[in-house]
Design a protein around this motif. Sequence first.
Motif, short mmCIF file in Angstrom:
data_model
loop_
_atom_site.label_atom_id
_atom_site.label_comp_id
_atom_site.label_asym_id
_atom_site.label_seq_id
_atom_site.Cartn_x
_atom_site.Cartn_y
_atom_site.Cartn_z
N VAL A 60 9.86 0.53 1.90
CA VAL A 60 9.09 1.14 0.81
C VAL A 60 9.82 0.93 -0.51
CG1 VAL A 60 8.04 3.28 -0.02
CG2 VAL A 60 8.27 2.87 2.45
N ASP A 61 9.11 0.46 -1.52
CA ASP A 61 9.76 0.22 -2.82
C ASP A 61 9.90 1.52 -3.61
OD1 ASP A 61 7.30 0.78 -4.02
OD2 ASP A 61 6.82 -1.31 -4.46
N HIS A 62 10.49 1.43 -4.80
CA HIS A 62 10.77 2.64 -5.58
C HIS A 62 9.51 3.29 -6.12
CE1 HIS A 62 10.44 -0.46 -8.70
NE2 HIS A 62 10.24 0.51 -9.57
N ARG A 63 8.39 2.60 -6.00
CA ARG A 63 7.11 3.18 -6.41
C ARG A 63 6.39 3.87 -5.25
NH1 ARG A 63 7.56 -1.90 -8.65
NH2 ARG A 63 7.66 -1.98 -10.93
N GLY A 64 7.02 3.84 -4.07
CA GLY A 64 6.42 4.49 -2.91
C GLY A 64 5.41 3.64 -2.17
N ARG A 65 5.49 2.31 -2.36
CA ARG A 65 4.54 1.41 -1.72
C ARG A 65 5.23 0.59 -0.63
NH1 ARG A 65 -0.10 1.17 -4.47
NH2 ARG A 65 -0.74 -0.81 -3.57
N VAL A 66 4.53 0.42 0.48
CA VAL A 66 5.06 -0.36 1.60
C VAL A 66 5.04 -1.84 1.22
CG1 VAL A 66 4.70 -1.05 4.00
CG2 VAL A 66 4.29 1.33 3.30
N ARG A 67 6.22 -2.48 1.28
CA ARG A 67 6.33 -3.88 0.87
C ARG A 67 6.83 -4.78 2.01
NH1 ARG A 67 6.78 -4.64 -4.53
NH2 ARG A 67 6.62 -6.84 -3.93
N PHE A 68 7.06 -4.17 3.16
CA PHE A 68 7.46 -4.93 4.35
C PHE A 68 7.13 -4.06 5.55
CE2 PHE A 68 10.41 -5.61 7.83
CZ PHE A 68 10.55 -6.99 7.93
N GLY A 127 17.24 21.59 9.14
CA GLY A 127 16.15 22.55 9.23
C GLY A 127 15.32 22.67 7.97
N SER A 128 15.73 22.01 6.89
CA SER A 128 14.97 22.09 5.64
C SER A 128 13.71 21.22 5.73
CB SER A 128 15.84 21.63 4.47
OG SER A 128 16.25 20.29 4.64
N GLU A 129 12.68 21.65 5.02
CA GLU A 129 11.42 20.92 5.01
C GLU A 129 11.39 19.92 3.87
OE1 GLU A 129 9.23 21.31 7.47
OE2 GLU A 129 10.61 22.79 8.33
N VAL A 130 10.93 18.72 4.15
CA VAL A 130 10.83 17.67 3.14
C VAL A 130 9.44 17.04 3.23
CG1 VAL A 130 13.31 17.19 3.25
CG2 VAL A 130 11.72 15.86 4.67
N THR A 131 9.11 16.25 2.23
CA THR A 131 7.83 15.54 2.22
C THR A 131 8.07 14.08 1.87
OG1 THR A 131 6.65 17.54 1.50
CG2 THR A 131 5.52 15.44 1.23
N LEU A 132 7.50 13.21 2.68
CA LEU A 132 7.56 11.78 2.39
C LEU A 132 6.31 11.40 1.59
CD1 LEU A 132 8.57 10.46 5.94
CD2 LEU A 132 10.01 11.46 4.18
N PRO A 133 6.41 10.48 0.66
CA PRO A 133 7.58 9.66 0.31
C PRO A 133 8.49 10.27 -0.76
CG PRO A 133 5.67 8.86 -0.87
CD PRO A 133 5.19 10.01 -0.03
N GLU A 134 8.23 11.51 -1.19
CA GLU A 134 9.08 12.14 -2.21
C GLU A 134 10.54 12.15 -1.79
OE1 GLU A 134 9.64 16.60 -4.17
OE2 GLU A 134 7.75 16.06 -3.21
N PHE A 144 0.84 -1.20 0.00
CA PHE A 144 0.00 0.00 0.00
C PHE A 144 0.88 1.25 0.00
CE2 PHE A 144 0.64 -1.53 4.31
CZ PHE A 144 1.02 -0.40 5.02
N LYS A 145 0.30 2.34 -0.44
CA LYS A 145 1.06 3.58 -0.58
C LYS A 145 1.50 4.12 0.78
CE LYS A 145 -1.16 5.14 -4.85
NZ LYS A 145 -1.99 6.20 -5.47
N PHE A 146 2.75 4.56 0.85
CA PHE A 146 3.21 5.23 2.06
C PHE A 146 2.54 6.60 2.08
CE2 PHE A 146 5.86 7.59 4.92
CZ PHE A 146 6.30 6.65 5.85
N PRO A 147 1.90 6.97 3.18
CA PRO A 147 1.14 8.23 3.21
C PRO A 147 2.02 9.47 3.11
CG PRO A 147 1.32 7.30 5.41
CD PRO A 147 1.85 6.27 4.48
N GLU A 148 1.49 10.49 2.49
CA GLU A 148 2.23 11.75 2.39
C GLU A 148 2.38 12.38 3.76
OE1 GLU A 148 1.40 16.07 0.39
OE2 GLU A 148 1.23 14.32 -0.93
N LEU A 149 3.60 12.82 4.07
CA LEU A 149 3.87 13.34 5.41
C LEU A 149 4.97 14.39 5.36
CD1 LEU A 149 3.42 13.07 8.51
CD2 LEU A 149 5.21 11.33 8.50
#
Length: 231
Positions: free
Chosen positions: A192-200, A79-86, A67-72
């Motif tokens: 998380v795989d390269h498509r951004g999906r949780v695989r384990f 101090g820089s802002e990032v967004t997961l899973p990007e 399933f997709k890793f949720p955007e967070l």
Amino acid sequence: MLLRLVVGSRRWSSSSSSFRGAARQEGLAEVRRLASFAPLSFVEELREVRAGGKPFGAEALSASKGFKFPELPATNLDGSEVTLPEYFEKRVTLVAVSTRQVGAVKLASWIVPLAQRLCASSRAKNSTKIVELTIVENPVARLFRSWFLANLRRGENDPLLHHSTLLRIGDTSAQRAALGMANRLVGYVFLVDHRGRVRFRASGAATDDELALLFDQTVGLVADRERSQGV
């Protein structure tokens, strides 16, 4: 010409219907998974920790069950802002998540063995990433954001994991529900795989058998990533 257009239209319609059907099934699976999520009370969380602290054992998920890793949104140590899973940069990424120190201390049992494996292979190192995410849900903690970041930097002793520690301050109830993190006293890991999906996924301290499963799944996902890139 008319026949070709009709046949082409039918093929497109069939393909489109299949795509919509697959998307609908995925959406229904996501709804069922979220509906089954039930956060625990503190007493229930404590009882589960005392009973072993593993809400669920290690589980490798197939491509269809992943399933997709949720955007967070989160903050890097600089101090820089990032967004997961990007932030994962389409790499196979181990995400170790904790909301309390009692859960965070168990994450090293997953992070260190995998990091040692990856460090020994330049091929795997270029295709993977390890991210440790600390969550502080109390909004008042935003006033002490600099202190939290400095504290995390002091704990970042291993250069292998540098720039891979993130901080999230604020409500994450939706993301925790998506990931099945019902017990806030427990640490969790997600591959998380390269498509951004949780695989384990796994929780608590790692056992030898669980680490072996993580290693195998990582190797498989790295190979899948390379195939998708024509390597």
